[in-house]
Design a protein around this motif. Structure first.
Motif, mmCIF file in Angstrom:
data_model
loop_
_atom_site.group_PDB
_atom_site.id
_atom_site.type_symbol
_atom_site.label_atom_id
_atom_site.label_comp_id
_atom_site.label_asym_id
_atom_site.label_seq_id
_atom_site.Cartn_x
_atom_site.Cartn_y
_atom_site.Cartn_z
ATOM 1 N N THR A 56 0.821 -1.207 0.000
ATOM 2 C CA THR A 56 0.000 0.000 0.000
ATOM 3 C C THR A 56 0.857 1.261 0.000
ATOM 4 O OG1 THR A 56 -0.162 -0.241 2.408
ATOM 5 C CG2 THR A 56 -2.016 -1.045 1.080
ATOM 6 N N ILE A 59 -1.414 8.921 -0.681
ATOM 7 C CA ILE A 59 -1.118 10.205 -1.325
ATOM 8 C C ILE A 59 -1.284 11.282 -0.263
ATOM 9 C CG2 ILE A 59 -1.665 11.793 -3.201
ATOM 10 C CD1 ILE A 59 -2.808 9.469 -4.777
ATOM 11 N N VAL A 353 3.184 9.241 -7.600
ATOM 12 C CA VAL A 353 2.444 7.993 -7.406
ATOM 13 C C VAL A 353 2.954 6.913 -8.352
ATOM 14 C CG1 VAL A 353 0.177 6.900 -7.666
ATOM 15 C CG2 VAL A 353 0.373 9.124 -6.526
ATOM 16 N N GLN A 369 -3.627 1.932 -3.399
ATOM 17 C CA GLN A 369 -3.734 3.178 -2.645
ATOM 18 C C GLN A 369 -4.563 2.939 -1.390
ATOM 19 O OE1 GLN A 369 -5.233 6.560 -4.837
ATOM 20 N NE2 GLN A 369 -5.489 7.798 -2.993
ATOM 21 N N THR A 379 -7.847 2.463 -6.857
ATOM 22 C CA THR A 379 -6.530 2.719 -7.457
ATOM 23 C C THR A 379 -6.669 2.616 -8.957
ATOM 24 O OG1 THR A 379 -5.486 1.731 -5.510
ATOM 25 C CG2 THR A 379 -4.111 2.025 -7.470
#
Length: 386
Positions: A56, A59, A353, A369, A379
């Motif tokens: 994982t 952000i 990312v 994510q 994601t």
């Protein structure tokens, strides 16, 4: 004999038992390649069982709102006195601007910490300033999770305003703080702390504040600053205190607990000279960090399943390798990072990312994510290996 001892420790861990701090010390003293490989493999197997194969990331954006600080930690290259060259204190508009940019770039979390600025007051009190910091973000961006203010900052507010830790934490919760960074822990050993950070909170107080947060329903993370003057025994003592803290939260049915463990290897390139000379190197030793990462997984994993390396301190390649030594999370995008970069870290201050996704995929593992509390989020380019 040593091989038999290491094998016995690892086999017990693989049966699901908690190993002792003394057994952890045995593992940390190993240097023989086949034994190190066995420790790494055990940590990786336990990671698979306890957290799965998905790696994982979050952000997020760091906002270090001030580097003006009244304390003088021996490892810190970030702090400044007011009026000193390089000192800064963000105003409300700058904080809003940084937050707006973070939201535009897809952030779900703002991580906010700063120096202990003796001028950070409104009407003579510190708590209203910190509450306004929170509301500056949450009033406009209520969807953002605010991961903010270390136990050290809670103590700073409480002692200056003459109120309890619980009062501070509850007031910050009400303002919109969602979780507490488990920083300022360094090494939870007062012999070490007297050298590293003599003005900082002591071990008992750090544990008390984090335990109070759990009781009040505020999740926390946990960290360890490693690779400086501490011994393997002190490293394991630190991990034992974290495990005990987590057990207490679980046993007493607290609504919140520790969500993750993050190892923070010491970067000394720009640290104050006395400690830099004592440590004798400027950058982390990757093999030492990886061994401690593995032992942390073996020791803590039954209680704290999420483990994260620091790409800022280890570099992305080092952090990616740590995913093979017990970590299941690669951290966040950060967008900007000042505390470690000012210490001379070479890992960078921002990660895209796509770069994190590519690093994870290079290991043949799927990426996902998450939010701050490890709930999976959609994601767009989720790897097709789930």
């Amino acid at each position: 004999m040593i091989t038999q001892t290491v094998d016995a420790i690892l086999n017990r861990a693989l049966t699901g038992e908690d190993i002792s701090p003394e057994e952890g010390v045995v593992l940390l003293h190993q240097t023989e390649p086949t034994l190190l490989a066995a420790i790494q493999e055990t940590a990786d197997q336990l990671r698979h069982r306890q957290a799965g194969d998905v790696v994982t990331y979050v952000i997020n954006r760091n906002i270090n709102f001030s580097n003006i600080c009244e304390q003088h930690c021996s490892f810190c290259a970030f702090r400044r006195d007011a009026g000193e060259d390089g000192a800064y204190w963000l105003d409300w508009g700058q904080i809003q601007e940084k937050t707006t940019d973070a939201v535009r770039r897809g952030a779900t979390e703002i991580c906010m910490q700063g120096g202990l600025n003796p001028e950070a007051k409104i009407n003579g009190a510190f708590l209203p300033y910190y509450q306004r910091l929170v509301r500056t973000i949450k009033d406009e961006f209520g969807q953002l999770h605010l991961h903010a203010f270390s136990p050290q900052e809670v103590q700073f507010i409480a002692e200056n305003d003459g109120i309890s830790y619980a009062t501070v934490i509850a007031a910050l919760q009400e303002a919109g703080v969602g979780s507490m960074p488990g920083t300022a822990a360094e090494v939870l050993d007062d012999q070490v702390r007297r050298i590293l950070c003599p003005e900082k909170t002591n071990t008992v107080t750090w544990l008390e504040i984090v335990g109070t947060a759990h009781r009040l329903g505020m999740p926390t993370t946990s960290t360890m600053l490693s690779g400086h003057i501490e011994t393997p025994e002190q490293q394991m003592g630190h991990l034992e205190k974290l495990r005990s803290l987590q057990k207490t939260a679980r046993d007493r049915g607290y609504p919140s607990f520790i969500t993750e463990f993050i190892l923070l290897p010491f970067v000394g390139q720009e640290a104050p000279k006395p400690l830099r000379r004592r440590v004798g190197r400027d950058q982390p030793v990757l093999k030492d960090a990886l061994l401690l990462t593995a032992v942390a997984r073996i020791f803590l994993g039954n209680w704290i399943p999420n483990h994260q390396p620091s790409w800022v301190k280890l570099g992305l390649a080092g952090a990616t390798e740590a995913l093979r030594w017990g970590c299941n999370d690669i951290g966040g995008t950060l967008m900007e990072e000042h505390i470690t970069s000012m210490a001379g870290a070479q890992g960078g201050t921002c990660m895209e990312v796509e770069t994190l996704q590519e690093a994870i995929s290079s290991l043949g593992r799927p990426y996902q994510q998450r939010d701050t509390l490890y709930r999976h989020l959609p994601t767009p380019r989720l790897a097709g290996m789930l």
